[in-house]
Design a protein around this motif. Structure first.
Motif, PDB file in Angstrom:
ATOM      1  N   SER A  45       0.659  -1.377   0.206  1.00 42.95           N
ATOM      2  CA  SER A  45       0.380  -0.203   0.093  1.00 42.95           C
ATOM      3  C   SER A  45       0.654   1.338  -0.500  1.00 42.95           C
ATOM      4  O   SER A  45       2.248   0.965   0.130  1.00 42.95           O
ATOM      5  N   ASP A  46       0.873   2.198  -0.484  1.00 44.19           N
ATOM      6  CA  ASP A  46       0.611   3.628  -0.192  1.00 44.19           C
ATOM      7  C   ASP A  46       1.391   3.645   1.250  1.00 44.19           C
ATOM      8  O   ASP A  46       0.455   3.450   2.105  1.00 44.19           O
ATOM      9  N   TRP A  47       1.976   5.177   2.138  1.00 43.33           N
ATOM     10  CA  TRP A  47       2.355   5.122   3.239  1.00 43.33           C
ATOM     11  C   TRP A  47       0.711   5.746   3.420  1.00 43.33           C
ATOM     12  O   TRP A  47       0.248   6.807   3.153  1.00 43.33           O
ATOM     13  N   ILE A  48       0.443   5.451   4.796  1.00 43.62           N
ATOM     14  CA  ILE A  48      -0.607   6.892   5.701  1.00 43.62           C
ATOM     15  C   ILE A  48       0.171   7.263   6.598  1.00 43.62           C
ATOM     16  O   ILE A  48       0.315   6.467   7.804  1.00 43.62           O
ATOM     17  N   LEU A  49      -0.457   8.594   7.211  1.00 39.71           N
ATOM     18  CA  LEU A  49      -0.067   8.979   8.717  1.00 39.71           C
ATOM     19  C   LEU A  49      -0.817   8.479   9.578  1.00 39.71           C
ATOM     20  O   LEU A  49      -2.151   9.030   9.272  1.00 39.71           O
ATOM     21  N   VAL A  50      -0.160   8.524  10.403  1.00 40.43           N
ATOM     22  CA  VAL A  50      -1.503   8.227  12.175  1.00 40.43           C
ATOM     23  C   VAL A  50      -1.440   9.080  12.502  1.00 40.43           C
ATOM     24  O   VAL A  50       0.206   9.086  13.778  1.00 40.43           O
ATOM     25  N   ASP A  51      -1.349   9.762  12.765  1.00 40.76           N
ATOM     26  CA  ASP A  51      -1.704  11.311  13.620  1.00 40.76           C
ATOM     27  C   ASP A  51      -2.477  11.660  14.544  1.00 40.76           C
ATOM     28  O   ASP A  51      -3.188  10.739  14.411  1.00 40.76           O
ATOM     29  N   GLN A  52      -2.499  12.353  15.391  1.00 33.58           N
ATOM     30  CA  GLN A  52      -3.090  12.626  16.484  1.00 33.58           C
ATOM     31  C   GLN A  52      -4.622  12.954  16.692  1.00 33.58           C
ATOM     32  O   GLN A  52      -5.330  12.196  17.481  1.00 33.58           O
ATOM     33  N   ALA A  53      -4.666  13.386  15.871  1.00 30.15           N
ATOM     34  CA  ALA A  53      -6.269  13.783  15.323  1.00 30.15           C
ATOM     35  C   ALA A  53      -7.023  12.711  14.543  1.00 30.15           C
ATOM     36  O   ALA A  53      -8.284  12.212  15.129  1.00 30.15           O
ATOM     37  N   MET A  54      -6.668  11.101  14.122  1.00 27.38           N
ATOM     38  CA  MET A  54      -6.558  10.113  13.919  1.00 27.38           C
ATOM     39  C   MET A  54      -6.747   9.525  15.083  1.00 27.38           C
ATOM     40  O   MET A  54      -8.114   8.670  15.297  1.00 27.38           O
ATOM     41  N   ILE A  55      -6.107   9.300  16.022  1.00 25.22           N
ATOM     42  CA  ILE A  55      -6.140   8.848  16.615  1.00 25.22           C
ATOM     43  C   ILE A  55      -7.524   8.748  17.916  1.00 25.22           C
ATOM     44  O   ILE A  55      -8.421   8.570  18.733  1.00 25.22           O
ATOM     45  N   ASP A  56      -7.711  10.421  18.038  1.00 27.26           N
ATOM     46  CA  ASP A  56      -8.762  10.801  18.392  1.00 27.26           C
ATOM     47  C   ASP A  56     -10.027  10.674  18.651  1.00 27.26           C
ATOM     48  O   ASP A  56     -10.474  10.248  19.281  1.00 27.26           O
ATOM     49  N   ARG A  57      -9.792  10.327  17.209  1.00 25.87           N
ATOM     50  CA  ARG A  57     -11.261  10.558  16.554  1.00 25.87           C
ATOM     51  C   ARG A  57     -11.396   8.767  16.407  1.00 25.87           C
ATOM     52  O   ARG A  57     -12.626   8.612  16.772  1.00 25.87           O
ATOM     53  N   PHE A  58     -10.565   7.956  16.778  1.00 18.62           N
ATOM     54  CA  PHE A  58     -10.990   6.300  16.794  1.00 18.62           C
ATOM     55  C   PHE A  58     -11.098   6.611  17.989  1.00 18.62           C
ATOM     56  O   PHE A  58     -12.170   5.661  18.503  1.00 18.62           O
ATOM     57  N   ALA A  59     -10.251   7.189  18.937  1.00 13.73           N
ATOM     58  CA  ALA A  59     -11.111   6.667  21.075  1.00 13.73           C
ATOM     59  C   ALA A  59     -12.373   6.975  21.122  1.00 13.73           C
ATOM     60  O   ALA A  59     -13.377   7.019  21.721  1.00 13.73           O
TER      61      ALA A  59
END
Length: 152
Positions: A20-34
């Protein structure tokens, strides 16, 4: 994306079929998942407290990393089987979370086709071994077998 016949795809069993392409896992993504899961453990959502852990900062939920499998598949160079109308997740085997994904990391998936078998008229089951790499790290974030059913 390269289109292949069912027979050509089945001939790739046992081989790495795409990355796959690279995917950025940033704090905003982590917070939305939480927020979506209700899992607000401090190691994921509180950068100040997380600094005091052996990880030195927040990390993605293991299930967040696992949930990226469909987008990794979509953003990969895996050949497209001719005639497939749709696919659905069917389940997984042997999921192992091997290394934490620090906030701000990039991840990508490597897909190895284990099996592509006809299960009924116009219905095939695909099993892939997926290794999720963390950019700049030797140890993968996770390794799993992912099963999908696809329909002609």
């Amino acid at each position: 994306m390269v289109a292949v016949s069912i027979a050509e795809y089945q001939a790739k069993q046992g081989q790495v079929i795409g990355t796959s392409d690279w995917i950025l896992v940033d704090q905003a993504m982590i917070d939305r998942f939480a927020d979506a899961t209700g899992d607000h453990q401090f190691i994921h959502v509180n950068p100040e407290l997380a600094k005091m852990t052996p990880f030195g900062g927040t990390i993605a939920h293991g299930f967040l990393t696992l949930s990226l499998l469909p987008v990794m598949r979509e953003k990969s160079d895996i050949p497209q089987v001719e005639g497939i109308r749709m696919g659905v997740n069917y389940g997984g085997n042997k999921v192992r979370f091997l290394a934490p994904v620090p906030s701000g990391s990039r991840v990508r998936g490597h897909f190895k086709l284990l099996e592509f078998a006809e299960k009924g008229p116009g219905r095939f089951q695909e099993t892939c071994e997926l290794t999720v790499e963390i950019e700049g790290q030797d140890k993968p974030a996770l390794v799993a077998e992912w099963i999908a059913q696809v329909f002609l």
